[in-house]
Design a protein around this motif. Structure first.
Motif, PDB file in Angstrom:
ATOM      1  N   PRO A   1      42.097   6.562  65.833  1.00  0.00           N
ATOM      2  CA  PRO A   1      43.520   5.789  65.717  1.00  0.00           C
ATOM      3  C   PRO A   1      43.372   4.141  66.104  1.00  0.00           C
ATOM      4  O   PRO A   1      44.167   3.615  65.656  1.00  0.00           O
ATOM      5  N   VAL A   2      42.246   4.059  66.917  1.00  0.00           N
ATOM      6  CA  VAL A   2      42.160   2.912  67.326  1.00  0.00           C
ATOM      7  C   VAL A   2      41.765   1.567  66.123  1.00  0.00           C
ATOM      8  O   VAL A   2      42.277   0.638  65.685  1.00  0.00           O
ATOM      9  N   GLU A   3      40.772   2.433  65.396  1.00  0.00           N
ATOM     10  CA  GLU A   3      40.338   1.624  64.314  1.00  0.00           C
ATOM     11  C   GLU A   3      41.340   1.407  63.204  1.00  0.00           C
ATOM     12  O   GLU A   3      41.445   0.467  62.643  1.00  0.00           O
ATOM     13  N   ALA A   4      42.178   2.498  63.026  1.00  0.00           N
ATOM     14  CA  ALA A   4      43.105   2.637  62.096  1.00  0.00           C
ATOM     15  C   ALA A   4      44.364   1.272  62.409  1.00  0.00           C
ATOM     16  O   ALA A   4      45.211   1.244  61.523  1.00  0.00           O
ATOM     17  N   GLY A   5      44.125   1.109  63.582  1.00  0.00           N
ATOM     18  CA  GLY A   5      45.643   0.311  63.987  1.00  0.00           C
ATOM     19  C   GLY A   5      46.717   1.104  64.332  1.00  0.00           C
ATOM     20  O   GLY A   5      47.925   0.432  64.274  1.00  0.00           O
ATOM     21  N   TYR A   6      46.612   2.536  64.269  1.00  0.00           N
ATOM     22  CA  TYR A   6      48.138   3.200  64.447  1.00  0.00           C
ATOM     23  C   TYR A   6      47.762   4.072  65.625  1.00  0.00           C
ATOM     24  O   TYR A   6      46.720   5.115  65.541  1.00  0.00           O
ATOM     25  N   LEU A   7      48.814   4.338  66.315  1.00  0.00           N
ATOM     26  CA  LEU A   7      48.626   5.124  67.421  1.00  0.00           C
ATOM     27  C   LEU A   7      49.699   5.947  67.752  1.00  0.00           C
ATOM     28  O   LEU A   7      50.920   5.556  67.830  1.00  0.00           O
ATOM     29  N   PRO A   8      49.576   7.210  67.472  1.00  0.00           N
ATOM     30  CA  PRO A   8      50.854   8.080  67.559  1.00  0.00           C
ATOM     31  C   PRO A   8      51.590   8.268  68.681  1.00  0.00           C
ATOM     32  O   PRO A   8      50.962   8.069  70.093  1.00  0.00           O
ATOM     33  N   GLN A   9      52.904   7.926  68.723  1.00  0.00           N
ATOM     34  CA  GLN A   9      53.746   7.757  70.014  1.00  0.00           C
ATOM     35  C   GLN A   9      54.795   8.698  69.819  1.00  0.00           C
ATOM     36  O   GLN A   9      55.537   8.743  68.835  1.00  0.00           O
ATOM     37  N   ILE A  10      55.308   9.492  71.186  1.00  0.00           N
ATOM     38  CA  ILE A  10      56.461  10.287  71.002  1.00  0.00           C
ATOM     39  C   ILE A  10      57.317   9.665  72.300  1.00  0.00           C
ATOM     40  O   ILE A  10      56.773   9.474  73.426  1.00  0.00           O
ATOM     41  N   LEU A  11      58.600   9.501  71.986  1.00  0.00           N
ATOM     42  CA  LEU A  11      59.497   8.965  73.038  1.00  0.00           C
ATOM     43  C   LEU A  11      60.635   9.742  73.362  1.00  0.00           C
ATOM     44  O   LEU A  11      61.282  10.177  72.384  1.00  0.00           O
ATOM     45  N   VAL A  12      60.554  10.457  74.556  1.00  0.00           N
ATOM     46  CA  VAL A  12      61.786  11.121  75.015  1.00  0.00           C
ATOM     47  C   VAL A  12      62.535  10.702  75.992  1.00  0.00           C
ATOM     48  O   VAL A  12      62.018  10.059  77.107  1.00  0.00           O
ATOM     49  N   SER A  13      63.793  10.464  75.742  1.00  0.00           N
ATOM     50  CA  SER A  13      64.722   9.937  76.503  1.00  0.00           C
ATOM     51  C   SER A  13      66.242  10.647  76.859  1.00  0.00           C
ATOM     52  O   SER A  13      66.322  11.494  76.071  1.00  0.00           O
ATOM     53  N   THR A  14      66.642  10.475  77.897  1.00  0.00           N
ATOM     54  CA  THR A  14      67.813  11.280  78.257  1.00  0.00           C
ATOM     55  C   THR A  14      68.902  10.225  78.805  1.00  0.00           C
ATOM     56  O   THR A  14      68.790   9.444  79.431  1.00  0.00           O
ATOM     57  N   ARG A  15      70.119  10.562  78.709  1.00  0.00           N
ATOM     58  CA  ARG A  15      71.176   9.628  79.074  1.00  0.00           C
ATOM     59  C   ARG A  15      72.405  10.376  79.602  1.00  0.00           C
ATOM     60  O   ARG A  15      72.612  11.491  78.681  1.00  0.00           O
ATOM     61  N   LEU A  16      73.192  10.187  80.584  1.00  0.00           N
ATOM     62  CA  LEU A  16      74.301  10.835  80.716  1.00  0.00           C
ATOM     63  C   LEU A  16      75.573   9.842  80.496  1.00  0.00           C
ATOM     64  O   LEU A  16      75.537   8.700  80.995  1.00  0.00           O
ATOM     65  N   GLU A  17      76.573  10.199  79.507  1.00  0.00           N
ATOM     66  CA  GLU A  17      77.692   9.661  78.890  1.00  0.00           C
ATOM     67  C   GLU A  17      78.738  10.049  79.867  1.00  0.00           C
ATOM     68  O   GLU A  17      79.316  11.342  79.684  1.00  0.00           O
ATOM     69  N   THR A  18      79.397   9.347  80.591  1.00  0.00           N
ATOM     70  CA  THR A  18      80.283   9.628  81.619  1.00  0.00           C
ATOM     71  C   THR A  18      81.728   9.311  80.979  1.00  0.00           C
ATOM     72  O   THR A  18      81.923   8.142  80.473  1.00  0.00           O
ATOM     73  N   ARG A  19      82.466  10.240  81.116  1.00  0.00           N
ATOM     74  CA  ARG A  19      83.906   9.976  80.633  1.00  0.00           C
ATOM     75  C   ARG A  19      84.854   9.432  81.635  1.00  0.00           C
ATOM     76  O   ARG A  19      84.605   9.416  82.900  1.00  0.00           O
ATOM     77  N   THR A  20      86.054   8.638  81.035  1.00  0.00           N
ATOM     78  CA  THR A  20      86.745   7.972  82.088  1.00  0.00           C
ATOM     79  C   THR A  20      87.693   8.701  82.965  1.00  0.00           C
ATOM     80  O   THR A  20      88.039   8.102  84.112  1.00  0.00           O
ATOM     81  N   SER A  21      87.847   9.919  82.515  1.00  0.00           N
ATOM     82  CA  SER A  21      88.808  10.907  83.453  1.00  0.00           C
ATOM     83  C   SER A  21      87.938  12.063  83.975  1.00  0.00           C
ATOM     84  O   SER A  21      87.065  12.506  82.961  1.00  0.00           O
ATOM     85  N   ALA A  22      88.249  12.590  84.813  1.00  0.00           N
ATOM     86  CA  ALA A  22      87.600  13.783  85.356  1.00  0.00           C
ATOM     87  C   ALA A  22      87.758  15.072  84.559  1.00  0.00           C
ATOM     88  O   ALA A  22      88.773  15.245  83.950  1.00  0.00           O
ATOM     89  N   GLY A  23      87.003  16.058  84.589  1.00  0.00           N
ATOM     90  CA  GLY A  23      87.124  17.215  83.842  1.00  0.00           C
ATOM     91  C   GLY A  23      88.096  18.155  84.092  1.00  0.00           C
ATOM     92  O   GLY A  23      88.595  18.079  85.546  1.00  0.00           O
ATOM     93  N   GLN A  24      88.818  19.009  83.547  1.00  0.00           N
ATOM     94  CA  GLN A  24      89.947  19.650  83.652  1.00  0.00           C
ATOM     95  C   GLN A  24      89.490  21.154  84.016  1.00  0.00           C
ATOM     96  O   GLN A  24      88.339  21.517  83.386  1.00  0.00           O
ATOM     97  N   ALA A  25      90.382  21.870  84.491  1.00  0.00           N
ATOM     98  CA  ALA A  25      89.768  23.315  84.789  1.00  0.00           C
ATOM     99  C   ALA A  25      90.235  24.307  83.675  1.00  0.00           C
ATOM    100  O   ALA A  25      90.142  25.144  83.657  1.00  0.00           O
TER     101      ALA A  25
END
Length: 671
Positions: free
Chosen positions: A559-583
């Motif tokens: 891969p170094v000679e080919a100039g391409y390196l496989p890459q895996i990116l894993v990301s997590t995010r928490l999207e918060t609501r403006t109002s609290a959850g209901q019952a």
């Protein structure tokens, strides 16, 4: 007194006789209509009065010129001609108002009473003209023409105004019919104007009067029969059209050979008498022939066969397919009847076949249902096998990763165990000497203790990996529980990577993690989400590996000679609501997991099929095509989330998972 001194036929009397026959026929036709609509009643009165008027004209123009000015002539004009003509014009305006649609109801009623007053004045004027003015024929004709001119202009205006206001089912056709009625009114106006200007008995006057008035009456009859809301059967129309055609031809002959003369021109009129008498007889005989003989001929050759055919159609509509209509002729109706009989026979044969088929249909349906049930059970079994194969395939990938991952702590354990054995041997050897080196013994014991501590650490690590494998291979219960998605995502990424490296030690990839530290624990079925992540990781690693092969053109790329390196990116995010959850079970927030690779991307023609069961782009034997399908069901149906893909062919692919985040209370509700 000699009858020749009383009766002297005139061309106008012949025409009036023809009009009596036509209008009298219309009276019989209208009164036989069962539905007493307003236009039907007014038309019946209109044609009855027209018959009465024309009959009076026939008598008046057939009187000997010597009787002009006599009491009989005066009574005939004032008590017969004038009232009849007035009634015709009154009813004609009402018919025009009611034609197709009663658009101007209030105006129609007002015009009726206005015409009654105008007619009373016209009748009074004729009485004055006959008894006080000396029976002036010209004055009487001018007054009648002016009255008719006014009435026809008014009826033309009625038709033109109605044309733009009709609300019937087909207003375009109705407007055309109304314009036609307007043109007919023009046909009544022109002869009145010409006769007043040039004189009634001039060539221009009498030819325009006879031709245009005749054509107007015929067109009026045709329009009312064809377009008015009055039903007419085929035989009535055929007899009526035949009679109109015959009388039109005879009228042309009359006008050509016996042009109208001034009533007082006695010598010229005497020369026409023999011809007019013969012509009168021809008219009478032709009329009797048409009205008496033609209906019977049509009844036998047309009406009855058509009625029999219609009766057969009604029986077929009622379900009697054994209907057979007798064929009594070889004309078009006979051909139609034969075709009808052939059609009913074909329908009966088809019905019999359908009945026979229906009798065995239940058995065939039962047999087919049994076959379909067997096929369905086979498909279900096959589907279960394929799903199990997919699970086993993912388990195999995980097992390979676990084996590769567990190899490191096992190597440490083995190496440390061997070193510990050697240390124990040295310790025993030292204790067997007479002069023991306590410092050396302490060093050996310390080294042995450190080795055992490292063995414990690496043993626990191996034990954790084994427990994770067992937990993944265990069939999930479907119960949601708080789960650390960051740990789950990182652990399964490492296991998937090591699983691929266990098969191909030359493959290397850069694993990048961008995990939200505030994510916390999310209520999910950890085994199912683990399967989803493992499928996405395996696909991402496979894609980058295939791209690497294509770039380097060999199975063992650099891969170094080919100039391409496989890459895996894993990301997590928490999207918060403006109002609290209901019952009520609504999610409080949303967690987003992204798996991105720098592989070849997904072609646009394949993008719409990736979630279809059994669809795969991998070579035969390398994939079942169920990974993304099962992942889609787990995310959307199992967790109420969503999964989507963003890709650019040749650059990258990124799968985005969005899962609802519940509080502990709401999670209990959802469970």
């Amino acid at each position: 007194m000699n009858p020749a001194d009383l009766i002297l036929l005139h061309t106008h009397s012949i025409m009036a006789f023809i009009m009596v026959l036509i209008t009298g026929g219309m009276v019989l036709y209208v009164i036989r209509i069962a539905d007493p609509t307003p236009i039907r009643n007014w038309m019946a009165v209109f044609y009855a009065l027209q018959t009465f008027w024309q009959f009076g004209d026939m008598i008046r123009y057939s009187l000997h010129p010597s009787l002009t000015g006599s009491l009989f002539y005066q009574l005939q004009v004032s008590a017969w001609f004038a009232p009849a003509l007035s009634g015709v014009l009154i009813t004609f305006t009402q018919v025009c108002y009611l034609f197709l649609e009663d658009t101007f109801l209030r105006e129609r009623r007002m015009v009726f009473w206005f015409m009654v007053l105008l007619s009373a004045g016209f009748v009074g004027f004729n009485i004055w003209n006959e008894f006080r003015h000396g029976s002036d024929e010209v004055t009487m004709q001018v007054a009648a023409f002016l009255y008719g001119l006014f009435t026809n202009i008014w009826t033309m205006l009625i038709c033109l105004r109605k044309a733009g206001k009709l609300k019937v089912r087909n207003p375009r056709a109705a407007r055309g019919h109304t314009y036609l009625a307007t043109i007919i009114g023009l046909g009544f106006i022109l002869p009145c104007l010409i006769a007043i200007i040039s004189g009634f008995y001039t060539p221009a006057g009498y030819y325009s009067y006879f031709i245009l008035l005749w054509l107007g009456n015929i067109a009026e009859v045709l329009v009312y029969i064809t377009f008015a809301v009055l039903p007419a059967n085929f035989q009535v129309k055929l007899v009526g059209f035949t009679f109109l055609s015959m009388t039109t031809l005879l009228l042309i002959v009359t006008l050509v050979f016996f042009p109208p003369l001034v009533p007082t021109d006695l010598p010229a009129r005497l020369l026409q008498q023999d011809g007019l008498i013969k012509l009168f007889g021809i008219f009478l005989g032709a009329t009797l022939l048409v009205w008496l003989l033609l209906p019977r001929i049509l009844q036998a050759s047309l009406t009855q066969p058509v009625k029999r055919l219609l009766a057969g159609v009604e029986q077929v509509n009622a379900g009697n397919l054994a209907t057979h209509v007798p064929v009594n002729s070889s004309d078009e109706i006979g051909i139609l009847t034969r075709n009808f009989n052939e059609m009913t026979e074909s329908l009966k044969r088809a019905s019999d076949r359908l009945t026979q088929y229906a009798e065995t249909l239940e058995q065939k349906v039962a047999e087919r249902t049994s076959e379909l049930q067997q096929s369905l059970e086979y498909l279900r079994a096959t589907q279960d096998q394929l799903v199990q194969r997919e699970k086993m395939a993912s388990l195999g990938e995980l097992t390979a990763g676990v084996a590769h991952e567990i190899q490191n702590p096992l190597n440490f354990v083995n190496n440390l165990a061997e070193v510990s054995v050697e240390l124990i041997g040295e310790l025993r050897e030292e204790r067997g000497r007479e002069l023991r080196d306590e410092e050396l013994e302490e060093t050996l014991l310390t080294g042995l203790e450190r080795n055992l501590e490292k063995i414990v650490v690496h043993g626990k690590r191996a034990d954790g990996i084994v427990k994770g494998m067992l937990q993944h291979s265990r069939i999930g219960s479907g119960q949601k529980a708080p789960t650390d998605l960051n740990a789950l995502a990182s652990e399964y990424l490492r296991l998937a990577y090591h699983g691929l490296r266990a098969k191909d030690k030359t493959f290397t990839a850069e694993l990048l993690l961008d995990l939200d530290p505030d994510l916390g624990k999310v209520v999910v079925v950890s085994q199912d989400i683990g399967r989803v992540l493992l499928n996405l990781y395996n696909n991402a690693l496979y894609a980058t590996k295939e791209k690497l092969k294509r770039l380097n053109g060999s199975a063992a790329p650099e891969p170094v000679e080919a100039g391409y390196l496989p890459q895996i990116l894993v990301s997590t995010r928490l999207e918060t609501r403006t109002s609290a959850g209901q019952a009520d079970g609504r999610p409080d927030n949303t967690v987003e997991i992204r798996v991105r690779d720098n592989g070849p991307g997904i072609p646009s023609d394949v993008l719409g099929k990736i979630y279809q069961p059994f669809f795969t782009t991998k070579p035969a034997g390398e994939g079942t095509g169920l990974g993304l399908s099962l992942s889609y069901d787990i995310v959307t149906k199992g967790h109420g989330g969503a999964i989507q893909v963003d890709t650019v062919p040749g650059e990258f692919s990124e799968f985005i998972i969005r899962l609802p985040v519940y509080t502990e209370e709401n999670a209990a509700i959802m469970r």
